[in-house]
Each structure stands twice: as structure tokens, then as C-alpha cells.
Design an enzyme around this catalytic site. Structure first.
Site, PDB file in Angstrom:
ATOM      1  N   LYS A  69     -39.690  27.643 -33.964  1.00  0.00           N
ATOM      2  CA  LYS A  69     -39.204  26.710 -32.954  1.00  0.00           C
ATOM      3  C   LYS A  69     -40.208  26.583 -31.834  1.00  0.00           C
ATOM      4  O   LYS A  69     -40.695  27.621 -31.372  1.00  0.00           O
ATOM      5  CB  LYS A  69     -37.875  27.252 -32.413  1.00  0.00           C
ATOM      6  CG  LYS A  69     -37.242  26.439 -31.326  1.00  0.00           C
ATOM      7  CD  LYS A  69     -36.005  27.123 -30.833  1.00  0.00           C
ATOM      8  CE  LYS A  69     -35.447  26.314 -29.680  1.00  0.00           C
ATOM      9  NZ  LYS A  69     -34.331  26.980 -29.067  1.00  0.00           N
ATOM     10  N   LYS A 126     -40.516  31.890 -31.702  1.00  0.00           N
ATOM     11  CA  LYS A 126     -40.068  30.917 -30.704  1.00  0.00           C
ATOM     12  C   LYS A 126     -41.073  30.865 -29.572  1.00  0.00           C
ATOM     13  O   LYS A 126     -41.346  31.867 -28.912  1.00  0.00           O
ATOM     14  CB  LYS A 126     -38.687  31.294 -30.170  1.00  0.00           C
ATOM     15  CG  LYS A 126     -38.189  30.319 -29.102  1.00  0.00           C
ATOM     16  CD  LYS A 126     -36.756  30.591 -28.698  1.00  0.00           C
ATOM     17  CE  LYS A 126     -36.324  29.617 -27.615  1.00  0.00           C
ATOM     18  NZ  LYS A 126     -34.946  29.868 -27.174  1.00  0.00           N
TER      19      LYS A 126
HETATM   20  C1  PBG Z   1     -32.178  29.511 -25.350  1.00  0.00           C
HETATM   21  C2  PBG Z   1     -32.422  28.262 -26.086  1.00  0.00           C
HETATM   22  C3  PBG Z   1     -33.200  27.174 -25.693  1.00  0.00           C
HETATM   23  C4  PBG Z   1     -33.133  26.243 -26.719  1.00  0.00           C
HETATM   24  C5  PBG Z   1     -32.304  26.766 -27.687  1.00  0.00           C
HETATM   25  N1  PBG Z   1     -31.895  28.030 -27.302  1.00  0.00           N
HETATM   26  C6  PBG Z   1     -33.893  26.924 -24.434  1.00  0.00           C
HETATM   27  C7  PBG Z   1     -35.068  27.710 -24.066  1.00  0.00           C
HETATM   28  O1  PBG Z   1     -35.512  28.596 -24.777  1.00  0.00           O
HETATM   29  O2  PBG Z   1     -35.576  27.451 -22.967  1.00  0.00           O
HETATM   30  C8  PBG Z   1     -33.845  24.922 -26.725  1.00  0.00           C
HETATM   31  C9  PBG Z   1     -33.327  23.925 -27.696  1.00  0.00           C
HETATM   32  C10 PBG Z   1     -33.827  22.570 -27.460  1.00  0.00           C
HETATM   33  O3  PBG Z   1     -34.717  22.325 -26.615  1.00  0.00           O
HETATM   34  O4  PBG Z   1     -33.333  21.663 -28.143  1.00  0.00           O
HETATM   35  N2  PBG Z   1     -30.815  29.869 -25.424  1.00  0.00           N
END
Ligand code: PBG
Length: 324
Positions: free
Chosen positions: A250, A198
Site C-alpha cells: 500500500k 505500507k
Molecule cells: C491507517 C490507515 C490509513 C489508510 C488506511 N489505513 C491512513 C494512513 O496511514 O495515513 C489510508 C487509506 C487511503 O488513503 O485510502 N489506519
């Protein structure tokens, strides 16, 4: 060699193209991320994500039922607490009556095992500082004390009826800590879809509105640097060793190379998350008449599948499942 070889022969009719298509997109491949919010009595559209809503418990049940009827492979639930319920520890995340756990119970009782119910296992929606973990005295995100919070959150979500937990906070050791806790509490059959690779991304922007995030600053001390590739292989390897049942890359579209490498190496199924900014860019361009919306959606989802995703999380999951 030309004129003997003419690749266009296989592109001549829709039937020929369908016959030789290497990549397929099926409803079961698609997972719908959903938001359930506390303290609202009608669904609220997220202005930066037109067509995506913060749900009430009732509208959540209805939209989830429709998505499952359309054939989606699963649902990923995020909770949006009332701002006054946030605190430094993210207490709402572990409270059985916190909005996410209430949402999970509502969906579990409505849908049972007819779908795969997933839960975001991360504190950022629930902390008043907006970080994915708890902070030490210097204000840094403290890895190990965050793990203790994730463990409690995971057990609460398993009790609420989630089939798969999605640790998305990028703390070291999170998958193993959650695995141990689930095993120790009789939830050895509850799995994890680990957000393994991520990246810190500008494309999460609209999600911050979607969950009413309180974050100031960024997540660069825990999420990965977009410059790196090798690091993803390491993160995936560690998560698999810690017991991840699926791994995730991601965002999706700006990391398709990482997705391909992950898919080639992973011994477990691979998911990719087409995030909020990807949704909003296509939506905005289509609203301006600059691109063909439906074709762009299908092309984007196909590209993510082609890059190796077994499972694609997308805000278009229910709609696209209806087309397929
Ligand atoms: C953190 C989380 C995020 C997203 C999913 N889980 C935000 C981040 O990491 O800042 C982002 C998902 C998206 O942008 O659609 N709980």
C-alpha cells in the site's frame, strides 16, 4: 521476424484479445473499504472523494448488502468517531460500543459468512493526536505500548464479528502480538490481512478527510520511506513469520514494483490497496473530461492485478464488480 511474425494478429478482434488476456479482473478480487461514522443521521459524502460516503449504521448495512450482491470479495470497515470521543489512547477503538465495533456487529449480523468482513485494526481514527499509536512522554509514537492497545482492539473486533483483522499501523511486532492475543481468547480462526509494506504517502491525503483525522505532522517514523524496496521484503518476511494470513502492499499504483516482488516471494496471498489519492486523482481528471473514467478505473485495477495482487482494495469495488 517481420513479415512472418505479426503480433497484431492476436489483437485484431475483441474475441482474440479476450482469448489471450493474461490477467483477469473478477468481482471476487475486489474488496470495498467503507466508513461508518458516529453522530450523523444521514450519509455524508466525502468532498475530496466524490461518490464515497461516511455511512450511518443503516446506510452502511444497505451499501454493504448491495456490494455483496454485486459480488465483491469482501468489505474493509473503518470507523469515524465523534471528535469529542477521541482521546490520547484511542479508547473508542477498544470500546465494544465504539463506532467501528458497532459497525462490525451490524454487518456481521446482516451478512454472516456470505462475505469476508475485515476491520481496520489501527488507532489513528480514534486518537486525538491522530497517530496510529500511543505517544510517549516526548511525543513519539511508542511501539510496545501501542501493541498492548492493538491487542485489545483486535479482540474487540473479533468479538464484534470480523473475519479478518487489518493491522495498518506499521508497529513492529503487531502481527505476532495480535496473533497471540487471538489465540489466547479462542479466536484462533480469525485471520489477519497484514499491511506489511505500507509506505508513508502523500496520496493518503483524501483519507484524512474521510476519517476526520486529527493528525498534525506525518507518519514517517513508522510507515516506510518511498525510496526503499528491500525493506518491504523484510517487512513481509517478518509478518509472515508472525502469522500473517495475507500480506498487503500500500499504496498500489506508485508501488507496483514492490507489489510484483512481494507477489513473487510471498507464501501467502497478496493484497494491494488502491488508496484514496488514487481514487481522487482519477475521479478529478474524469470530472474535468480529461480521461475516460470507466476505462481508467479498469486499467488501473488491471495493472494492480497484473503486478501480482490476488486481492485489490478499491473504493470502486462495488461499481466495478457490477461491470464485470
Ligand atoms: C491507517 C490507515 C490509513 C489508510 C488506511 N489505513 C491512513 C494512513 O496511514 O495515513 C489510508 C487509506 C487511503 O488513503 O485510502 N489506519
Amino acid at each position: 521476424m517481420f513479415p512472418t511474425y505479426r503480433p497484431r494478429r492476436l489483437r485484431r478482434t475483441p474475441a482474440l484479445r479476450r482469448l489471450v488476456a493474461e490477467t483477469s479482473l473478477e468481482p471476487r478480487h475486489l474488496v470495498l473499504p467503507m466508513f461508518v461514522a458516529d453522530g450523523i443521521d444521514t450519509p455524508r459524502e466525502i468532498s475530496s472523494m466524490p461518490g464515497v460516503f461516511q455511512h450511518t449504521l443503516d446506510s452502511l448495512r444497505a451499501a454493504a448488502t448491495d456490494a455483496v450482491a454485486a459480488g465483491v470479495g469482501g468489505l474493509m470497515l473503518f470507523g469515524v468517531p465523534r471528535p469529542e470521543d477521541k482521546d490520547a489512547e484511542g479508547s473508542g477503538a477498544t470500546d465494544p460500543d465504539g463506532i467501528l465495533n458497532r459497525g462490525l456487529r451490524a454487518l456481521a449480523s446482516e451478512l454472516g459468512d456470505s462475505t469476508v468482513l475485515m476491520a481496520d485494526t489501527c488507532l489513528d481514527e480514534f486518537t486525538d493526536h491522530g497517530h496510529c499509536g500511543v505517544l510517549d512522554e516526548a511525543g513519539n509514537v511508542d511501539n510496545d505500548s501501542t501493541l498492548a492497545r492493538y491487542v485489545d482492539m483486535a479482540v474487540a473486533q473479533a468479538e464484534a464479528g470480523a473475519h479478518l483483522l487489518g493491522p495498518s499501523g506499521m508497529m513492529d511486532g503487531q502481527v505476532g502480538a495480535i496473533r497471540d492475543a487471538l489465540d489466547a481468547t479462542g479466536f484462533e480462526d480469525i485471520g489477519q490481512i497484514a499491511y506489511s509494506a505500507k509506505y508513508a504517502s502523500a496520496f493518503y491525503g483524501p483519507f484524512r478527510e474521510a476519517v476526520g483525522s486529527s493528525l498534525k505532522g506525518d507518519r514517517r517514523t513508522y510507515q516506510q520511506d518511498a525510496a526503499n524496496r528491500r525493506e518491504s521484503a523484510r517487512e513481509v518476511e517478518l509478518d509472515v513469520a508472525e502469522g500473517a494470513d495475507l500480506v498487503m502492499v500500500k499504496p498500489a499504483m506508485s508501488f507496483l514494483d514492490v507489489l510484483r516482488e512481494t507477489a513473487d516471494a510471498s507464501p501467502v496471498p497478496v493484497a494491494a490497496y488502491q488508496i484514496s489519492g488514487e481514487y481522487s486523482m482519477i475521479t478529478a481528471a474524469a470530472q474535468n473530461g480529461w480521461i475516460d473514467r470507466d476505462a481508467a478505473i479498469l486499467e488501473s485495477l488491471t495493472s494492480i492485478r497484473r503486478a501480482g495482487a490476488d486481492v485489490v482494495l478499491t473504493y470502486w469495488a462495488a461499481e466495478a464488480a457490477g461491470w464485470l
